[in-house]
Design an enzyme around this catalytic site. Sequence first.
Site, PDB file in Angstrom:
ATOM      1  N   ASP A 163      42.331  48.927  32.276  1.00  0.00           N
ATOM      2  CA  ASP A 163      42.117  48.163  33.499  1.00  0.00           C
ATOM      3  C   ASP A 163      40.671  48.313  33.985  1.00  0.00           C
ATOM      4  O   ASP A 163      40.083  49.395  33.881  1.00  0.00           O
ATOM      5  CB  ASP A 163      43.081  48.689  34.574  1.00  0.00           C
ATOM      6  CG  ASP A 163      42.924  47.976  35.903  1.00  0.00           C
ATOM      7  OD1 ASP A 163      43.289  46.790  35.974  1.00  0.00           O
ATOM      8  OD2 ASP A 163      42.428  48.610  36.870  1.00  0.00           O
TER       9      ASP A 163
ATOM     10  N   ASN B  95      39.648  53.746  36.103  1.00  0.00           N
ATOM     11  CA  ASN B  95      38.337  53.563  36.739  1.00  0.00           C
ATOM     12  C   ASN B  95      38.289  54.167  38.139  1.00  0.00           C
ATOM     13  O   ASN B  95      37.229  54.500  38.639  1.00  0.00           O
ATOM     14  CB  ASN B  95      38.017  52.065  36.829  1.00  0.00           C
ATOM     15  CG  ASN B  95      36.805  51.774  37.699  1.00  0.00           C
ATOM     16  OD1 ASN B  95      35.684  52.168  37.359  1.00  0.00           O
ATOM     17  ND2 ASN B  95      37.024  51.127  38.847  1.00  0.00           N
TER      18      ASN B  95
ATOM     19  N   GLU C 120      39.902  45.313  29.758  1.00  0.00           N
ATOM     20  CA  GLU C 120      39.867  44.201  30.695  1.00  0.00           C
ATOM     21  C   GLU C 120      38.438  43.993  31.184  1.00  0.00           C
ATOM     22  O   GLU C 120      37.958  44.700  32.074  1.00  0.00           O
ATOM     23  CB  GLU C 120      40.789  44.439  31.902  1.00  0.00           C
ATOM     24  CG  GLU C 120      40.922  43.166  32.733  1.00  0.00           C
ATOM     25  CD  GLU C 120      40.806  43.359  34.233  1.00  0.00           C
ATOM     26  OE1 GLU C 120      41.056  42.409  34.967  1.00  0.00           O
ATOM     27  OE2 GLU C 120      40.430  44.462  34.685  1.00  0.00           O
TER      28      GLU C 120
ATOM     29  N   ASP D   6      35.956  55.417  43.289  1.00  0.00           N
ATOM     30  CA  ASP D   6      35.457  55.224  41.925  1.00  0.00           C
ATOM     31  C   ASP D   6      35.248  56.545  41.191  1.00  0.00           C
ATOM     32  O   ASP D   6      34.412  57.376  41.575  1.00  0.00           O
ATOM     33  CB  ASP D   6      34.140  54.445  41.983  1.00  0.00           C
ATOM     34  CG  ASP D   6      33.868  53.733  40.683  1.00  0.00           C
ATOM     35  OD1 ASP D   6      34.738  52.939  40.263  1.00  0.00           O
ATOM     36  OD2 ASP D   6      32.807  53.984  40.071  1.00  0.00           O
TER      37      ASP D   6
ATOM     38  N   ARG E 284      29.408  49.252  37.960  1.00  0.00           N
ATOM     39  CA  ARG E 284      29.987  50.423  37.282  1.00  0.00           C
ATOM     40  C   ARG E 284      30.134  51.645  38.184  1.00  0.00           C
ATOM     41  O   ARG E 284      31.049  52.440  38.000  1.00  0.00           O
ATOM     42  CB  ARG E 284      29.117  50.819  36.086  1.00  0.00           C
ATOM     43  CG  ARG E 284      29.496  50.210  34.749  1.00  0.00           C
ATOM     44  CD  ARG E 284      29.210  48.711  34.678  1.00  0.00           C
ATOM     45  NE  ARG E 284      29.446  48.146  33.367  1.00  0.00           N
ATOM     46  CZ  ARG E 284      28.474  47.797  32.516  1.00  0.00           C
ATOM     47  NH1 ARG E 284      27.208  47.940  32.849  1.00  0.00           N
ATOM     48  NH2 ARG E 284      28.780  47.299  31.339  1.00  0.00           N
TER      49      ARG E 284
ATOM     50  N   HIS F 140      34.074  47.778  35.067  1.00  0.00           N
ATOM     51  CA  HIS F 140      33.598  48.709  36.091  1.00  0.00           C
ATOM     52  C   HIS F 140      33.393  50.118  35.552  1.00  0.00           C
ATOM     53  O   HIS F 140      33.195  51.069  36.310  1.00  0.00           O
ATOM     54  CB  HIS F 140      34.569  48.689  37.280  1.00  0.00           C
ATOM     55  CG  HIS F 140      34.771  47.290  37.787  1.00  0.00           C
ATOM     56  ND1 HIS F 140      33.841  46.673  38.586  1.00  0.00           N
ATOM     57  CD2 HIS F 140      35.724  46.369  37.529  1.00  0.00           C
ATOM     58  CE1 HIS F 140      34.241  45.420  38.816  1.00  0.00           C
ATOM     59  NE2 HIS F 140      35.379  45.222  38.186  1.00  0.00           N
TER      60      HIS F 140
ATOM     61  N   ASN G  32      47.392  35.615  33.152  1.00  0.00           N
ATOM     62  CA  ASN G  32      47.773  37.022  33.296  1.00  0.00           C
ATOM     63  C   ASN G  32      48.263  37.256  34.717  1.00  0.00           C
ATOM     64  O   ASN G  32      48.333  36.335  35.534  1.00  0.00           O
ATOM     65  CB  ASN G  32      46.621  37.953  32.874  1.00  0.00           C
ATOM     66  CG  ASN G  32      45.583  38.155  33.969  1.00  0.00           C
ATOM     67  OD1 ASN G  32      45.497  37.400  34.926  1.00  0.00           O
ATOM     68  ND2 ASN G  32      44.781  39.190  33.825  1.00  0.00           N
TER      69      ASN G  32
HETATM   70  C1  QV4 Z   1      40.523  45.664  51.081  1.00  0.00           C
HETATM   71  C2  QV4 Z   1      39.377  44.678  51.301  1.00  0.00           C
HETATM   72  C3  QV4 Z   1      38.087  45.233  50.701  1.00  0.00           C
HETATM   73  C4  QV4 Z   1      37.792  46.555  51.350  1.00  0.00           C
HETATM   74  C5  QV4 Z   1      38.981  47.505  51.256  1.00  0.00           C
HETATM   75  C6  QV4 Z   1      38.683  48.676  52.116  1.00  0.00           C
HETATM   76  O1  QV4 Z   1      39.696  43.441  50.650  1.00  0.00           O
HETATM   77  O2  QV4 Z   1      37.014  44.337  50.922  1.00  0.00           O
HETATM   78  O3  QV4 Z   1      36.699  47.135  50.700  1.00  0.00           O
HETATM   79  O4  QV4 Z   1      40.212  46.900  51.664  1.00  0.00           O
HETATM   80  O5  QV4 Z   1      39.671  49.584  52.063  1.00  0.00           O
HETATM   81  C7  QV4 Z   1      43.948  45.547  47.037  1.00  0.00           C
HETATM   82  C8  QV4 Z   1      43.787  44.451  48.074  1.00  0.00           C
HETATM   83  C9  QV4 Z   1      42.385  44.451  48.644  1.00  0.00           C
HETATM   84  C10 QV4 Z   1      42.085  45.816  49.227  1.00  0.00           C
HETATM   85  C11 QV4 Z   1      42.254  46.819  48.092  1.00  0.00           C
HETATM   86  C12 QV4 Z   1      41.984  48.234  48.542  1.00  0.00           C
HETATM   87  O6  QV4 Z   1      44.063  43.194  47.493  1.00  0.00           O
HETATM   88  O7  QV4 Z   1      42.284  43.478  49.658  1.00  0.00           O
HETATM   89  O8  QV4 Z   1      40.738  45.840  49.669  1.00  0.00           O
HETATM   90  O9  QV4 Z   1      43.591  46.761  47.556  1.00  0.00           O
HETATM   91  O10 QV4 Z   1      42.937  48.624  49.459  1.00  0.00           O
HETATM   92  C13 QV4 Z   1      44.686  44.577  41.952  1.00  0.00           C
HETATM   93  C14 QV4 Z   1      44.555  43.415  42.921  1.00  0.00           C
HETATM   94  C15 QV4 Z   1      43.598  43.738  44.050  1.00  0.00           C
HETATM   95  C16 QV4 Z   1      44.046  45.028  44.710  1.00  0.00           C
HETATM   96  C17 QV4 Z   1      43.975  46.120  43.650  1.00  0.00           C
HETATM   97  C18 QV4 Z   1      44.329  47.497  44.175  1.00  0.00           C
HETATM   98  O11 QV4 Z   1      44.098  42.277  42.233  1.00  0.00           O
HETATM   99  O12 QV4 Z   1      43.635  42.692  45.007  1.00  0.00           O
HETATM  100  O13 QV4 Z   1      43.224  45.303  45.817  1.00  0.00           O
HETATM  101  O14 QV4 Z   1      44.927  45.799  42.621  1.00  0.00           O
HETATM  102  O15 QV4 Z   1      45.579  47.502  44.756  1.00  0.00           O
HETATM  103  C19 QV4 Z   1      37.733  41.826  39.382  1.00  0.00           C
HETATM  104  C20 QV4 Z   1      37.675  43.027  38.448  1.00  0.00           C
HETATM  105  C21 QV4 Z   1      38.928  43.148  37.599  1.00  0.00           C
HETATM  106  C22 QV4 Z   1      40.191  43.058  38.436  1.00  0.00           C
HETATM  107  C23 QV4 Z   1      40.142  41.768  39.233  1.00  0.00           C
HETATM  108  C24 QV4 Z   1      41.333  41.591  40.136  1.00  0.00           C
HETATM  109  O16 QV4 Z   1      36.541  42.949  37.615  1.00  0.00           O
HETATM  110  O17 QV4 Z   1      38.880  44.379  36.926  1.00  0.00           O
HETATM  111  O18 QV4 Z   1      38.970  41.730  40.045  1.00  0.00           O
HETATM  112  N1  QV4 Z   1      41.399  43.169  37.627  1.00  0.00           N
HETATM  113  C25 QV4 Z   1      42.108  44.466  37.461  1.00  0.00           C
HETATM  114  C26 QV4 Z   1      43.616  44.303  37.546  1.00  0.00           C
HETATM  115  C27 QV4 Z   1      43.992  43.994  38.971  1.00  0.00           C
HETATM  116  C28 QV4 Z   1      43.659  45.158  39.855  1.00  0.00           C
HETATM  117  C29 QV4 Z   1      42.430  45.863  39.462  1.00  0.00           C
HETATM  118  C30 QV4 Z   1      41.689  45.507  38.375  1.00  0.00           C
HETATM  119  C31 QV4 Z   1      42.105  47.094  40.204  1.00  0.00           C
HETATM  120  O19 QV4 Z   1      44.062  43.355  36.637  1.00  0.00           O
HETATM  121  O20 QV4 Z   1      45.367  43.659  39.075  1.00  0.00           O
HETATM  122  O21 QV4 Z   1      43.495  44.688  41.203  1.00  0.00           O
HETATM  123  O22 QV4 Z   1      42.818  48.129  39.540  1.00  0.00           O
HETATM  124  O23 QV4 Z   1      37.498  40.625  38.689  1.00  0.00           O
HETATM  125 CA    CA Z   2      33.479  52.571  38.110  1.00  0.00          CA
END
Ligand code: QV4
Ligand code: CA
Length: 511
Positions: free
Chosen positions: A212, A115, A248, A182, A173, A216, A313
């Site tokens: 994943d 994504n 997911e 994105d 999305r 989105h 998970n």
């Molecule tokens: C931070 C701020 C944001 C800001 C950004 C600006 O919080 O507000 O916009 O900086 O640069 C990490 C950090 C997060 C950070 C981001 C970008 O935790 O604080 O943003 O990186 O630097 C995992 C973690 C996320 C992590 C992400 C990328 O859970 O915390 O973000 O990896 O490293 C929703 C979705 C679902 C998702 C779920 C967690 O619908 O799809 O949230 N689940 C999947 C995976 C999950 C993964 C992602 C998606 C993204 O299972 O593990 O997120 O690939 O419900």
């Molecule tokens: Ca998207």
Amino acid sequence: MKFLLLLSAIGLCWAQYNPHTKYGRTAIVHLFEWRWDDIALECERYLAPNGFGGVQISPPNENAVITSPSRPWWERYQPISYKLCTRSGNENDFRDMVTRCNNVGVCIYVDAVINHMCGNAMGSGTSSTCGSYYNTGNEEFPAVPYSGWDFNDSICKSENGEINDYNDIYQVRDCRLVGLLDLALGKDYVRSKVAEYMNHLIDIGVAGFRLDASKHMWPGDIKAVMDKLHNLNTSWFPEGSRPFIYQEVIDLGGEPIKGSEYFGNGRVTEFKYGAKLGTVLRKWNGEKMAYLKNWGEGWGLVPSDRALVFVDNHDNQRGHGAGGASILTFWDARLYKMAVGFMLAHPYGFTRVMSSYRWQRHFENGRDVNDWIGPPNDSGVIKRVTINPDTTCGNDWVCEHRWRQIRNMVAFRNVVDGQPFTNWWDNGSNQVAFGRGNKGFIVFNNDDRPLSSTLQTGLRAGTYCDVISGDKVGNSCTGITVNVSGDGNAHFSISNSAEDPFIAIHAESKL
Ligand code: QV4
Ligand code: CA
């Protein structure tokens, strides 16, 4: 001829819902953050002999190296390129793992992060697991290559380019999920690069993908990518096999995006499953196990043949994503084993077992501020999964899949595969039991009083070994034994203070 055409049409249509597991194996395990060389060993020494069908692995493509905080697990969800080069291993290690696991009939499912690329906060440089250059300012990822044209910025309508409102399906999305750049999956070029990556993996021999962040991506964009995918490698899979797809999509109700929109592409992760089962076992909101009589679609879950189910998970075991406080994990071992036992005994859905590592939790205002901590490591290098003399794991790997109760319930599920849900019994409270045709029977006592009841098991007469309290070894049992009489009845006693207040017997645990 007509019949054959029909068969192949059905085969093709249904294919992406089929996990392609071998020898009647019915469950997979998520070996979260494991190294590829350890997964290869685990397939050979443990998963194949114990009837596991496959492994979901952590994302295998090059990701951002995050140093603040230090190497969080979530850096792997920030792609830099599609080179197979991560802390888990390089492309050679990956190929070796896939080959060795396939050779013992254990499938590999890849967590595909398609994504987005890394977060905008990465700036520019080569802080990546293979040293590839990136520049988030102009959205350049030359190792793919992607450039600014390949991202959704011009399409996203939110004021800051971020997803701010989950009620707006266009934002969800087309805008950035927590700052993650994105990808414009509406473009054929982007679809082709993603498909090229996935086809590389398919050709190596993987059996399917977790997609994943599917919520989105537009279902139609996912379909366009799926349509470009190769059939599975015929060294291990029948000609014409389509990759298994599970998307997911966190749909707990209350948002406009529904899991059902994605059924055309494959299965979806059913997050209500773990959230509701956790609520029941914790007896929150007046829930009780007796209500599980119509578990499954009757509880508003997606159709069984579209569901990928799990108790917890890698996100919701540490407060990420959604699902909330009710989720059971290895930290609540006693209830967790019951929940996983229930899941594996029940016919609903395709089941995934979680396998975790331990980390130092630290709660502030009810939130674990250490939710970012990555896998056990030595200066960043992921530690090997060592195996203790008692078959459990060392080096802080939890290995829930090796817990006797869970390992034996995976075997139970294989034995009862295809059998109907039968002989439900409950005491109106938290003592319940059910069978799977004439192949297996399970009894739970989650009440605050002992269970002592004679129940119809549906099983043939004989003495059975309870696979929760022990193992069948040769012709004896290291745990509790249960006598089933000629009419299928058996007496069960389960103390409410038992270490594991449930009993499971099946055709192959008969002495
Ligand atoms: C931070 C701020 C944001 C800001 C950004 C600006 O919080 O507000 O916009 O900086 O640069 C990490 C950090 C997060 C950070 C981001 C970008 O935790 O604080 O943003 O990186 O630097 C995992 C973690 C996320 C992590 C992400 C990328 O859970 O915390 O973000 O990896 O490293 C929703 C979705 C679902 C998702 C779920 C967690 O619908 O799809 O949230 N689940 C999947 C995976 C999950 C993964 C992602 C998606 C993204 O299972 O593990 O997120 O690939 O419900
Ligand atoms: Ca998207």
